[in-house]
Design a protein around this motif. Structure first.
Motif, mmCIF file in Angstrom:
data_model
loop_
_atom_site.group_PDB
_atom_site.id
_atom_site.type_symbol
_atom_site.label_atom_id
_atom_site.label_comp_id
_atom_site.label_asym_id
_atom_site.label_seq_id
_atom_site.Cartn_x
_atom_site.Cartn_y
_atom_site.Cartn_z
ATOM 1 N N LEU A 1 0.706 -1.218 -0.138
ATOM 2 C CA LEU A 1 0.004 0.024 0.123
ATOM 3 C C LEU A 1 0.932 1.137 0.077
ATOM 4 N N ALA A 2 2.008 1.266 0.748
ATOM 5 C CA ALA A 2 2.831 2.467 0.885
ATOM 6 C C ALA A 2 3.436 2.568 -0.520
ATOM 7 N N ALA A 3 3.903 1.426 -1.087
ATOM 8 C CA ALA A 3 4.411 1.691 -2.684
ATOM 9 C C ALA A 3 3.370 2.276 -3.608
ATOM 10 N N ARG A 4 2.094 1.985 -3.364
ATOM 11 C CA ARG A 4 1.054 2.374 -4.217
ATOM 12 C C ARG A 4 0.900 4.248 -3.999
ATOM 13 N N ILE A 5 0.792 4.393 -2.816
ATOM 14 C CA ILE A 5 0.623 5.759 -2.314
ATOM 15 C C ILE A 5 1.648 6.527 -2.712
ATOM 16 N N MET A 6 2.922 6.059 -2.705
ATOM 17 C CA MET A 6 4.024 6.790 -3.019
ATOM 18 C C MET A 6 4.394 6.835 -4.649
ATOM 19 N N ASN A 7 3.664 6.134 -5.302
ATOM 20 C CA ASN A 7 4.015 5.712 -6.876
ATOM 21 C C ASN A 7 5.340 5.217 -6.969
ATOM 22 N N ALA A 8 5.838 4.118 -5.993
ATOM 23 C CA ALA A 8 7.130 3.758 -5.972
ATOM 24 C C ALA A 8 7.210 2.277 -6.387
ATOM 25 N N THR A 9 8.338 1.660 -6.743
ATOM 26 C CA THR A 9 8.640 0.458 -7.304
ATOM 27 C C THR A 9 8.776 -0.479 -5.794
ATOM 28 N N LEU A 10 8.237 -1.365 -5.597
ATOM 29 C CA LEU A 10 8.538 -2.207 -4.324
ATOM 30 C C LEU A 10 9.623 -3.149 -4.510
ATOM 31 N N VAL A 11 10.637 -3.100 -3.747
ATOM 32 C CA VAL A 11 11.641 -4.052 -3.451
ATOM 33 C C VAL A 11 10.914 -5.375 -2.729
ATOM 34 N N LEU A 12 11.140 -6.505 -3.210
ATOM 35 C CA LEU A 12 10.636 -7.669 -2.316
ATOM 36 C C LEU A 12 11.014 -7.518 -0.845
ATOM 37 N N PRO A 13 9.928 -7.536 -0.023
ATOM 38 C CA PRO A 13 10.283 -7.133 1.339
ATOM 39 C C PRO A 13 11.032 -8.072 2.039
ATOM 40 N N GLU A 14 11.817 -7.670 2.893
ATOM 41 C CA GLU A 14 12.738 -8.433 3.648
ATOM 42 C C GLU A 14 12.089 -8.740 4.972
ATOM 43 N N LEU A 15 12.356 -10.332 5.305
ATOM 44 C CA LEU A 15 11.576 -10.700 6.485
ATOM 45 C C LEU A 15 12.803 -11.027 7.442
ATOM 46 N N ASP A 16 12.502 -10.518 8.653
ATOM 47 C CA ASP A 16 13.567 -10.510 9.875
ATOM 48 C C ASP A 16 13.940 -12.345 9.998
ATOM 49 N N ALA A 17 15.156 -12.488 10.308
ATOM 50 C CA ALA A 17 15.334 -13.797 10.853
ATOM 51 C C ALA A 17 14.719 -14.063 12.113
ATOM 52 N N ASN A 18 13.783 -14.710 12.415
ATOM 53 C CA ASN A 18 12.998 -14.738 13.620
ATOM 54 C C ASN A 18 13.670 -15.069 14.889
ATOM 55 N N SER A 19 13.564 -14.251 15.887
ATOM 56 C CA SER A 19 14.466 -14.335 16.891
ATOM 57 C C SER A 19 14.029 -15.605 17.993
ATOM 58 N N PHE A 20 12.636 -15.802 17.649
ATOM 59 C CA PHE A 20 11.784 -17.047 18.577
ATOM 60 C C PHE A 20 12.101 -18.269 17.705
ATOM 61 N N TRP A 21 12.035 -18.217 16.334
ATOM 62 C CA TRP A 21 11.985 -19.504 15.684
ATOM 63 C C TRP A 21 13.442 -19.756 15.321
ATOM 64 N N HIS A 22 14.416 -18.657 15.328
ATOM 65 C CA HIS A 22 15.672 -18.776 14.693
ATOM 66 C C HIS A 22 15.468 -19.441 13.504
ATOM 67 N N ASP A 23 14.692 -18.684 12.497
ATOM 68 C CA ASP A 23 14.528 -19.094 11.046
ATOM 69 C C ASP A 23 14.897 -18.138 10.243
ATOM 70 N N ASP A 24 15.666 -18.188 9.333
ATOM 71 C CA ASP A 24 16.023 -17.163 8.320
ATOM 72 C C ASP A 24 15.587 -17.451 7.085
ATOM 73 N N SER A 25 14.413 -18.103 6.748
ATOM 74 C CA SER A 25 13.620 -18.473 5.398
ATOM 75 C C SER A 25 13.534 -17.378 4.515
ATOM 76 N N GLY A 26 13.240 -16.425 5.002
ATOM 77 C CA GLY A 26 13.061 -14.986 4.293
ATOM 78 C C GLY A 26 11.892 -15.296 3.536
ATOM 79 N N PHE A 27 11.526 -14.429 2.509
ATOM 80 C CA PHE A 27 10.367 -14.197 1.752
ATOM 81 C C PHE A 27 10.438 -15.625 0.751
ATOM 82 N N HIS A 28 11.671 -15.663 0.149
ATOM 83 C CA HIS A 28 11.623 -16.985 -0.637
ATOM 84 C C HIS A 28 11.261 -18.450 0.003
#
Length: 511
Positions: free
Chosen positions: A108-135
């Motif tokens: 939504l922010a990208a649409r509002i700003m008329n921006a190209t969105l870079v595939l969002p980064e997902l934090d390496a979850n501190s609880f699960w210790h998982d760095d799977s990421g978006f992919h």
């Protein structure tokens, strides 16, 4: 002698003050419980009986009132232009479901700003210790293709050619305030994007206001959440396999049993645990949450403590579910272990989780970390009935309630902990007369999954009605369903504008 008398007088005063303090707390708790119990009684229009909650009806979907899910645009919605104002990069922090809502906000922010969105980064979850990421969690190709009418998406910021040289764009880092208004994105953020060519928003959890007076923007959030964000094929296969095994033995209920260490420490509900367990909880709270004076009896009286497994079982039995009910438990490691589960299991012995549905297969070996959370999410989404036991700050429960509403008004059981607290407190004191009738009275006054007005503090992600729903025969033009060929219209406009979306697809892979 005077010294001793003075000391005794001071001691007496401190004892009296201490007794007065404890008495004050007791009085406050008693008042809260009494008010809650009276309000529960007053809201019941007539004596309650078991027949008023038809368990067989609960196994179906809730009444729709003529509404159906629809997040397609209903007004002029131009495609994203070939030339945008720059690149938007975000880092989504938190767990899987907090990240999910952050991704919706990023689009939504990208649409509002008329921006190209870079595939969002997902934090390496501190609880699960998982760095799977978006992919590792989501189907990237599907995500990009689904949103081609809304925003341009790339996997990374491309290099630029300037004066015959290749240069990298360095995003300007910014930290949005919590629930930042749209105006911040169209002024401060956009200004920096135009200056630097790209901005990097971090952290990006709850960084865009939920309540926006633009239904088309809200519908875009729904398109992201309920259509574009699809788990990777192997996660969907695991989820469907578990659901099929459960369905082979009949209908089933899914319960998000929130009784883990982090939630109990957050809630400050320690007194039902052993001294050693209390030390563990207090240590966790001190290390992870801001200091705050929490009094268990006060917290319990106003419904701030998670329901215990036994309380969950008693609610279900009071509603009318018997011990043949099959229940899938979506939960981490329950704090306190078997002594808390034993009373629940004695009431409902047919309990399963993603590790027990078939412990000899690959299912049990493949459901760890974020993948396990994603599988639990899908099984709860597809269950006949879903019951969250603590929907306060739980993104998992809140997102699921919203998804099940959108998925066809699937039945939810949402215990009102504040109204239930005085009933359970009375039971603990040995006063059990009318216990089940009181439980049913409270539950009768909750929403079972049908369309209802969103009232604060209910989140848009918990209830996207009416923005993301429509009626074929609507009295209000704004609620009318879009034409059946709306996607053809959008596709035709995309081609008419001469926009090629292949650039954002060529480098993507879901492997």
């Amino acid at each position: 002698m005077r010294s001793r008398l003075g000391h005794r007088h001071q001691l007496k005063q401190s004892v009296v003050k201490g007794m007065f303090g404890r008495l004050s707390i007791a009085v406050i708790v008693l008042v809260i419980c009494t008010v809650s119990l009276l309000s529960t009684i007053k809201t019941t229009k007539q004596p309650f009986s078991r027949s008023e909650i038809d368990v067989d009806t609960l196994w179906g979907t809730a009444a729709s009132g003529g509404w159906r899910p629809s997040s397609a645009p209903r007004s002029d919605w131009p495609p994203p232009p070939a030339e945008t104002n720059g690149y938007l990069r975000v880092r989504c922090n938190g767990g899987l479901n907090q990240q999910r809502s952050a991704i919706c906000n990023a689009v939504l922010a990208a649409r509002i700003m008329n921006a190209t969105l870079v595939l969002p980064e997902l934090d390496a979850n501190s609880f699960w210790h998982d760095d799977s990421g978006f992919h590792g969690v989501y189907d990237v190709d599907h995500f990009i293709k689904s949103l081609k009418y809304d925003v341009r998406i790339v996997e990374s910021i491309p290099d630029i050619q300037k004066n015959g040289k290749t240069k990298k764009i360095k995003p300007f880092q910014m930290r949005p305030e919590r629930d930042a208004p749209i105006s911040w994105y169209t002024t401060d953020a956009l200004k920096k994007m135009k200056e630097h060519g790209a901005i990097y928003l971090t952290p990006f959890s709850h960084r865009l206001a939920e309540e926006i007076d633009n239904p088309e923007y809200q519908r875009l959030r729904c398109r992201v959440n309920y259509h574009a964000l699809r788990f990777k094929p192997h996660i969907m296969e695991l989820s469907n396999s578990i659901v099929n095994r459960l369905r082979a033995q009949g209908r089933f209920m899914a319960i998000h049993l929130r009784f883990e260490m982090d939630m109990l420490a957050f809630a400050g509900c320690f007194d039902i645990f052993t001294p050693e367990e209390q030390k563990v909880l207090k240590k966790y709270r001190d290390e992870n949450f801001a200091p705050k004076k929490l009094v268990y009896n006060e917290r319990r009286a106003i419904g701030k403590c998670p329901l215990t497994p036994e309380e969950v079982g008693l609610i279900l039995r009071a509603i009318g579910f018997d011990n043949s009910t099959r229940i899938y438990l979506a939960a981490g490691d329950l704090f306190g272990g078997e002594r808390f589960m034993k009373p629940f299991r004695s009431l409902f012995p047919h309990l399963e989780n993603h590790n027990t549905v078939d412990p000899t297969s690959e299912l049990a070996k493949s459901t760890n970390g974020l993948v396990g959370s994603a599988v639990d999410y899908m099984v709860c989404l597809l269950s006949d009935i879903f019951m969250p036991t603590y929907d306060g700050p739980s993104n998992f429960a809140n997102n699921l309630l919203g998804h099940r509403l959108y998925y066809g008004f699937r039945t939810n059981l949402q215990p009102d902990r504040k109204a239930l607290a005085p009933i359970f407190i009375e039971r603990e004191k040995g006063r059990t007369a009318g216990f089940e009738e009181s439980i049913r009275s409270v539950m009768q006054n909750t929403n079972f999954g049908g369309p209802h007005k969103r009232v604060s503090p209910e989140s848009f992600y918990t209830n996207s009605w009416p923005e993301c729903f429509c009626q074929v025969e609507a009295a209000n033009q704004a609620d009318k369903c879009p034409p059946d060929n709306v996607l053809d219209i959008l596709d035709s406009r995309l081609k008419t504008e001469g926009i090629d979306d292949s650039e954002s697809l060529t480098s993507n892979s879901t492997d």
